[in-house]
Scaffold this motif. Sequence first.
Motif, short mmCIF file in Angstrom:
data_model
loop_
_atom_site.label_atom_id
_atom_site.label_comp_id
_atom_site.label_asym_id
_atom_site.label_seq_id
_atom_site.Cartn_x
_atom_site.Cartn_y
_atom_site.Cartn_z
N GLY A 141 25.88 4.43 -7.68
CA GLY A 141 25.30 3.33 -7.37
C GLY A 141 24.20 3.37 -6.86
N VAL A 142 23.77 3.24 -5.56
CA VAL A 142 22.21 3.12 -5.44
C VAL A 142 21.77 3.35 -4.46
N VAL A 143 20.69 3.54 -4.17
CA VAL A 143 19.90 4.30 -2.61
C VAL A 143 18.50 2.51 -2.40
N VAL A 144 18.62 3.15 -1.51
CA VAL A 144 17.69 1.95 -1.06
C VAL A 144 16.85 2.51 0.57
N VAL A 184 10.51 -0.86 11.73
CA VAL A 184 9.66 -0.39 12.05
C VAL A 184 9.71 -0.30 14.24
N ALA A 185 11.32 -0.90 14.23
CA ALA A 185 11.29 -0.23 15.62
C ALA A 185 11.89 1.09 15.46
N ARG A 186 11.97 1.91 15.12
CA ARG A 186 12.47 2.95 14.46
C ARG A 186 11.45 3.87 14.33
N ASN A 187 10.22 3.53 13.57
CA ASN A 187 9.22 3.87 13.54
C ASN A 187 9.62 4.37 12.41
N ALA A 188 10.83 4.84 11.18
CA ALA A 188 11.36 6.11 10.98
C ALA A 188 11.37 5.06 9.66
N THR A 189 11.73 5.79 8.22
CA THR A 189 12.94 5.57 7.06
C THR A 189 14.16 5.41 7.01
N VAL A 190 14.80 4.67 6.68
CA VAL A 190 16.32 4.89 6.66
C VAL A 190 16.83 4.68 5.45
N ARG A 191 17.28 5.67 4.78
CA ARG A 191 18.22 6.10 3.01
C ARG A 191 19.49 5.10 3.42
N VAL A 203 12.54 -2.33 3.22
CA VAL A 203 12.88 -2.36 1.62
C VAL A 203 11.43 -2.20 0.48
N HIS A 204 11.36 -0.63 0.50
CA HIS A 204 10.65 -0.43 -0.47
C HIS A 204 10.80 0.99 -1.86
N ARG A 205 11.59 1.28 -1.95
CA ARG A 205 12.67 1.35 -2.86
C ARG A 205 13.91 1.45 -3.03
N VAL A 206 14.67 0.64 -4.10
CA VAL A 206 15.70 0.65 -4.55
C VAL A 206 15.86 1.50 -5.92
N ALA A 207 16.85 2.03 -6.02
CA ALA A 207 16.89 3.32 -7.70
C ALA A 207 18.60 3.26 -7.92
N ARG A 208 18.46 3.77 -8.48
CA ARG A 208 20.33 4.20 -9.18
C ARG A 208 20.38 5.40 -8.21
N ASP A 232 0.35 -0.94 0.04
CA ASP A 232 0.31 0.11 0.07
C ASP A 232 0.98 1.20 -0.36
N GLY A 233 2.14 0.68 0.81
CA GLY A 233 2.76 2.34 0.26
C GLY A 233 2.79 3.51 1.67
N GLY A 234 2.75 4.33 1.37
CA GLY A 234 2.86 5.87 2.88
C GLY A 234 3.92 5.74 3.67
N PHE A 235 5.16 5.43 3.24
CA PHE A 235 6.09 5.31 4.20
C PHE A 235 6.77 6.43 4.47
N PRO A 236 6.74 7.08 5.26
CA PRO A 236 7.36 8.67 5.69
C PRO A 236 8.75 8.22 5.00
N PRO A 237 9.29 10.32 4.63
CA PRO A 237 10.32 10.12 4.24
C PRO A 237 11.27 10.14 4.76
N PRO A 238 12.62 9.68 4.25
CA PRO A 238 13.61 9.44 4.40
C PRO A 238 14.48 10.51 6.02
N SER A 239 14.67 10.13 6.99
CA SER A 239 14.78 10.63 8.05
C SER A 239 16.68 9.97 8.95
N ILE A 240 17.22 9.23 8.44
CA ILE A 240 18.18 8.76 9.23
C ILE A 240 18.62 7.96 7.52
#
Length: 537
Positions: free
Chosen positions: A320-323, A328-335, A311-316, A48-56
Motif C-alpha cells: 500500500g502507501v503511507v501519506v 495545521v489545526a492540530r499542529n501535528a503530522t498525521v500518518r 501533504v509532504h510525503r507519499v511513499a510505498r 522548505d520541509g522540517g515538519f515534525p514526525p508523525p504523532s497521529i
Amino acid sequence: MPDRRTVIAGLGVGAVAAAGGTAWHLRDPAMPGALGGADMARGHALRDGGFPPPSIEEQAGIVIAGGGVAGLSAGWALAEAGFDDFTLLELEDATGGNARAGRNATSAFPLGAHYLPVPNREAKALRALLTRLGMVVGEKNGAPLYDPYQLCADLQERLFYQGRWQEGLIPRRGLSETDEADLAAFAAAMAAFSARIGQDGRPAFAIPMAYSSRDADLLALDAISFAIWLDRQGWHSPVLRGHVRYCMRDDYGCEADQVSAWAGIHYFAGRRGWAADDAGDNELTWPEGNARLTTALSARIGKRIAPARIVHRVARDGGGVVVDSFDVARNATVRTRARAAIIAVPHFIAARIAPEAAPQAHGFGYAPWIVANVTVDRLPAGRGAKLAWDNVSWTSESLGYVVATHQGPAARAAGSVLTWYLPLSRMAPAAARRLMVERPLHDWQAMVRDDLLAMHPDLEGAIRAIHIWRWGHAMIRPVPNFLWTTAPAAAAAAQAPFFLAHSDLSGLSLFEEAHYRGQLAAEGAMAHLGHAFASML
C-alpha cells in the motif's frame, strides 16, 4: 509612477474578493481592497520541509492528495461508484483550486476560472456530471439539452476597438486587404482542422485531449511554436497576430511564440460543443465562475474532505502507501496508511512529495496570473455594442473583464463586480512570481483602475473596491514538445498503488482536462483495489 502600459507589461496575477465600502476617486490615496492568493506560507513550508514526525495515525482505502478540480473529480467518481473508504487532503482551508470564488454584498465572483464551454461529444464523463448536477436537463433530436439559465446570456463577447465597442473579439472595421485575406485563410484552416478525422478514427483535436488523433503530421505540430507555424503559412497580418496573442494568453497564459503549434491550433479547432438548440458554441457560466462546479463536487464528498492538511510525503508501504500530512489545526503530522494514493497536485509538487510516483518534473512550467475583482456602483457604458459578459480592449495588456452579474435577474442591478484578468506572459515566470510578492496592493490597484478607466472614463468615482488575487502557478504552459513528449512520459512513470491526477498531465489547464484526469485516476485506483465500477471514460 510608470505609465499604464509599462506597469501592466510587467505584471502577473490578479484580484480577489470585493468587499463593501464607499466610493473612491482618482486622487484618493487609498482604495478599499485586499491582496490575496494561494497560501504562500503553507506552500513555502512544503518547499522548505522540517515538519515534525508523525504523532497521529489514520487509515483509509484511498487517499487523494489535492482538492482542486482533479482531486474533487476523483472523489466524486469514487463516491458515485459506491467506494466510500477514502479521504481527500487539501493544503488550503477550502477546496476548488484555481476555480475558487469570493462574495460580497453585491455579488459572488470568481477568483480564477470562470466558465466551462459546452462539452464535446467525446467528453462523456463530464456530460454525465453535468446531468447529475441538473445542467443537462434532457435531450432533443439526440443531442443533450442544457438548462438555458446555466448558459451565458447575450451579449457574450465584445471588443473595444478604434474607440468603439463591437460584438465579437476579432476586429471587423478598417481592415487592410492583407488583414482580410489572412483572417479568412486562418479561419478556413482552423475549420478544416476541427472537421478532420485522423487515420486512427479520432478527431484531430479533441477535448479531453487524450481522445485526439495520433497522426504523425498532427503530433509533429507540437515540436514547433505557434508563431513559427503562422510564419510558415505566410500569415503576418497584425490583426490576426493580435487576436491570436489574446487567445494564447487567455487559455495558456503564454505568448504565441511560447506555446506549441499543436496547443495553438487546439484552442481554435478543439471545441465542438455538442448540444441541442444551437447551444454548442456557448459557455456555461455563473456569477462565481467554476466555483459553481467545484462547490457541487465538494458537497458530494464533504465529510471525506480534510482541509488545512499539508501533504509532504507519499511513499510505498508494503503493498500500500503511507501519506504524511501536517494538520495545521492540530499542529501535528498525521500518518495515513492506505491501499492506494491519488496524487492530484501540480507535477512539480508531486515530484517533491512522491518521487516514486513522479520521479522528475523537468519541463513543467507554470504561468502566473493576476485576477482583480472590482466592485462598481454602476455598470460600465460605452459607444457601440452593449455591455457583454466578456469585455476586451484591443490596446490593453490585460484580457479585459467579465461581469459577475451578467447572468439572470442580477443583470438589471446598477452595481456589479467586474472580474479583470492579467497573465504575466511578458515576464519570465520566476520573475513574475517575485513581482507578485514584492508589489504592494496599491500599485496593483492603480494598474487595474487605470486600465478600466482607459476603456470606461465613465467609471471615475464609481469604483468602491479593488481586490487582487495572485496565482503564482495558475496554469501549465504548453511549450513545444510538452504535450506529446514531456507530459505523457511523466504520466506513464506512475505505477500502482500511485495514480497521478492533474490537468498539467494533459498540458492544458482546462476544467475538462482536470475532470478527465481525476476520473481516470479514480477508475485506475478502484481497478487496482478490485472494486467494481462502470467506467465513464
